[in-house]
Design an enzyme around this catalytic site. Structure first.
Site, PDB file in Angstrom:
ATOM      1  N   ASP A   1      -3.703   6.873   1.781  1.00  0.00           N
ATOM      2  CA  ASP A   1      -4.095   5.760   2.515  1.00  0.00           C
ATOM      3  C   ASP A   1      -3.113   4.551   2.509  1.00  0.00           C
ATOM      4  O   ASP A   1      -2.525   4.138   1.301  1.00  0.00           O
ATOM      5  CB  ASP A   1      -5.400   4.986   1.962  1.00  0.00           C
TER       6      ASP A   1
ATOM      7  N   ASP B   1      -4.293   5.252   9.405  1.00  0.00           N
ATOM      8  CA  ASP B   1      -3.493   5.141   8.542  1.00  0.00           C
ATOM      9  C   ASP B   1      -3.874   5.801   6.991  1.00  0.00           C
ATOM     10  O   ASP B   1      -3.661   5.630   5.755  1.00  0.00           O
ATOM     11  CB  ASP B   1      -3.323   3.465   7.874  1.00  0.00           C
ATOM     12  N   GLU B   2      -4.715   6.903   7.579  1.00  0.00           N
ATOM     13  CA  GLU B   2      -5.697   7.460   6.343  1.00  0.00           C
ATOM     14  C   GLU B   2      -5.499   9.333   6.811  1.00  0.00           C
ATOM     15  O   GLU B   2      -5.819   9.527   7.723  1.00  0.00           O
ATOM     16  CB  GLU B   2      -6.758   7.156   6.066  1.00  0.00           C
TER      17      GLU B   2
HETATM   18  P1  TTP Z   1      -7.602   0.117   5.849  1.00  0.00           P
HETATM   19  O1  TTP Z   1      -6.916   1.257   5.329  1.00  0.00           O
HETATM   20  O2  TTP Z   1      -9.170  -0.283   5.549  1.00  0.00           O
HETATM   21  O3  TTP Z   1      -7.026  -1.276   5.493  1.00  0.00           O
HETATM   22  P2  TTP Z   1      -5.627  -1.649   4.983  1.00  0.00           P
HETATM   23  O4  TTP Z   1      -4.505  -0.561   5.309  1.00  0.00           O
HETATM   24  O5  TTP Z   1      -5.136  -2.725   5.748  1.00  0.00           O
HETATM   25  O6  TTP Z   1      -5.575  -2.155   3.605  1.00  0.00           O
HETATM   26  P3  TTP Z   1      -5.515  -1.298   2.236  1.00  0.00           P
HETATM   27  O7  TTP Z   1      -4.452  -1.516   1.279  1.00  0.00           O
HETATM   28  O8  TTP Z   1      -6.966  -1.655   1.452  1.00  0.00           O
HETATM   29  O9  TTP Z   1      -5.756   0.226   2.590  1.00  0.00           O
HETATM   30  O10 TTP Z   1      -7.458  -0.019   7.396  1.00  0.00           O
HETATM   31  C1  TTP Z   1      -6.060   0.593   7.881  1.00  0.00           C
HETATM   32  C2  TTP Z   1      -5.858  -0.699   9.209  1.00  0.00           C
HETATM   33  O11 TTP Z   1      -6.970  -0.726   9.946  1.00  0.00           O
HETATM   34  C3  TTP Z   1      -5.690  -1.896   8.790  1.00  0.00           C
HETATM   35  O12 TTP Z   1      -4.370  -2.164   8.486  1.00  0.00           O
HETATM   36  C4  TTP Z   1      -6.347  -2.805   9.959  1.00  0.00           C
HETATM   37  C5  TTP Z   1      -7.366  -1.968  10.628  1.00  0.00           C
HETATM   38  N1  TTP Z   1      -8.230  -2.267  10.359  1.00  0.00           N
HETATM   39  C6  TTP Z   1      -9.085  -3.108  11.253  1.00  0.00           C
HETATM   40  O13 TTP Z   1      -8.433  -3.332  12.433  1.00  0.00           O
HETATM   41  N2  TTP Z   1     -10.433  -3.922  11.071  1.00  0.00           N
HETATM   42  C7  TTP Z   1     -10.967  -3.576   9.968  1.00  0.00           C
HETATM   43  O14 TTP Z   1     -12.237  -4.129   9.644  1.00  0.00           O
HETATM   44  C8  TTP Z   1     -10.443  -2.723   9.101  1.00  0.00           C
HETATM   45  C9  TTP Z   1     -11.252  -2.537   7.841  1.00  0.00           C
HETATM   46  C10 TTP Z   1      -9.135  -2.249   9.173  1.00  0.00           C
HETATM   47 MG    MG Z   2      -5.046   1.439   4.413  1.00  0.00          MG
END
Ligand code: TTP
Ligand code: MG
Length: 412
Positions: free
Chosen positions: A22, A130-131
């Protein structure tokens, strides 16, 4: 348990090694790639945000911005109260950088990351931009799993330029919790014998499949952690939540037998490499593209992928991403054509300073080669000098593209 008793797709968990990736504050990290001065600074990426305005909601915030209480889904207005804009407060370290979402660019970066994952996993299950989960059972072993996970992180950092957190465990649910455990830049390996101990202190709300409502119901039953859930009465859970209750009970015990089912075959295959700083030596750029073209074509052949589009990416300072691609009349597997087309597409950039170059084949088609393999006749397809080209006849149409035209999907 003897082998014959095992359900298909439900191997003994000790036999599997699952890796979950992730990306850290993904959209913000992408913004930092093209604006390196944002590194180490509070960065907020807003959906529906317009520079200078207070509209929109936070898509993500860098970890520095999270320190100020900015979080996903917050209104930009509320975020600004915690963290004012640097543009309006120049030099103030307690102010942050706000940027609007640029999904095309993030898709492009996400797809570069996925290309690496397809290279590293036996099977890959894409979950979101992103995962992803990778089954890496055949690629590593428990005693070297940490080194393998570090290698995954380093390849993503070096070849794409964004940070990832990685978790390794014998099942998907634990692997996901592991990648989340040490964010950002995390690397957590949970070996089979340590799963119960690792899960025990985790809040039930963080167990995959438990939303806020069910978490509240569980808390009413004095079940606060995965450890509490793992030692709860499974019959009581089944009474209250049905089959779902039994699933959650098993998940809290690390008994998640879901196989990593491939989803989202690679949409493209690419390789890219950066020059130290930027280069003005175009011969060097050409040579680099030739090397990348060969590597990409080779990878496509190994993965039984035919491609309908051949493209190059050229990044010029400060971080302007240009992509050019040519569509072919039909799917091909033709390394010489990849070399030829990429050199041709590159010509437009002669004389420019170049930071990074990449080669990509996309519009992939796996069906023909699979068919060939099923028939058992795969031997003579390269008789005409390496390439098989079922439909080549005319030149492809040269088509200009903006960087990233893949649509967002599979957002879980
Ligand atoms: P996530 O992997 O949930 O968040 P992240 O990568 O920003 O942070 P983390 O380090 O905790 O993993 O989500 C991936 C992307 O998806 C994030 O960069 C932006 C988008 N996203 C949204 O647009 N809205 C949301 O509510 C969430 C949770 C994520
Ligand atoms: Mg993320």
């Amino acid at each position: 348990m003897v082998d014959g008793e095992r359900l298909p797709g439900a191997p003994d968990r000790a036999e599997r090694i699952v890796l979950h990736v992730d990306m850290d504050c993904f959209y913000a990290s992408c913004e930092r790639m093209r604006e390196p001065e944002l590194r180490g600074e509070p960065v907020v990426v807003g959906m529906g945000y317009e520079p200078g305005e207070t509209v929109g909601a936070v898509a993500t915030a860098s970890y520095e911005a999270r320190e100020y209480g900015v979080e996903s889904a917050q209104a930009i207005g509320a975020a600004l109260e915690n963290l004012p804009r640097r543009a309006e407060n120049p030099g103030d370290p307690d102010a942050g950088y706000y940027r609007p979402v640029d999904l095309d660019f993030y898709q492009e970066v996400g797809s570069d990351v996925k290309d690496i994952l397809y290279d590293l996993g036996d099977t890959v299950r894409e979950v979101s931009i992103d995962e992803a989960y990778l089954d890496v059972t055949e690629r590593t072993a428990w005693d070297v799993a940490e080194g393998f996970a570090r290698h995954v992180k380093q390849r993503i950092a070096r070849e794409v330029g964004v940070p990832a957190s990685v978790g390794v465990a014998p099942d998907m649910s634990t692997a996901k919790l592991a990648s989340d455990h040490d964010k950002p830049d995390g690397l957590v390996v949970v070996e089979p014998d340590d799963v119960r101990e690792f899960l025990a202190p985790i809040d039930v709300a963080d167990v995959h499949g438990i939303g806020p409502v069910r978490a509240r119901e569980l808390r009413e039953m004095d079940i606060e952690t995965a450890g509490d859930l793992a030692s709860a009465d499974p019959y009581e859970l089944a009474d209250r939540f049905g089959d779902r209750g039994r699933d959650l009970y098993r998940r809290a015990r690390g008994e998640d037998n879901r196989p990593v089912e491939p989803r989202g075959k690679p949409k493209s295959l690419s390789r890219e490499s950066a020059f130290d700083g930027a280069t003005d030596d175009f011969e060097r750029v050409r040579e680099q593209v030739a090397t990348l073209a060969e590597a990409v074509a080779d990878r496509a052949t190994r993965k039984n992928a035919f491609y309908r589009t051949i493209g190059v990416k050229v990044v010029t300072p400060p971080y302007d991403v240009h992509t050019r691609a040519e569509s072919l009349p039909g799917p091909v597997d033709d390394p010489a054509l990849v070399d030829d087309r990429t050199q041709d597409l590159l010509g437009e950039f002669e004389g420019e300073s170049v930071r990074k170059v990449g080669v990509r084949v996309s519009n992939l088609d796996f069906s023909e080669r699979e068919q060939t393999n099923l028939d058992g006749f795969g031997g003579d397809e390269s008789a005409d000098g390496g390439g098989r080209d079922p439909t080549r006849g005319g030149r492809g149409t040269n088509e200009r593209q903006n960087s990233g035209q893949v649509s967002l999907e599979d957002f879980e």
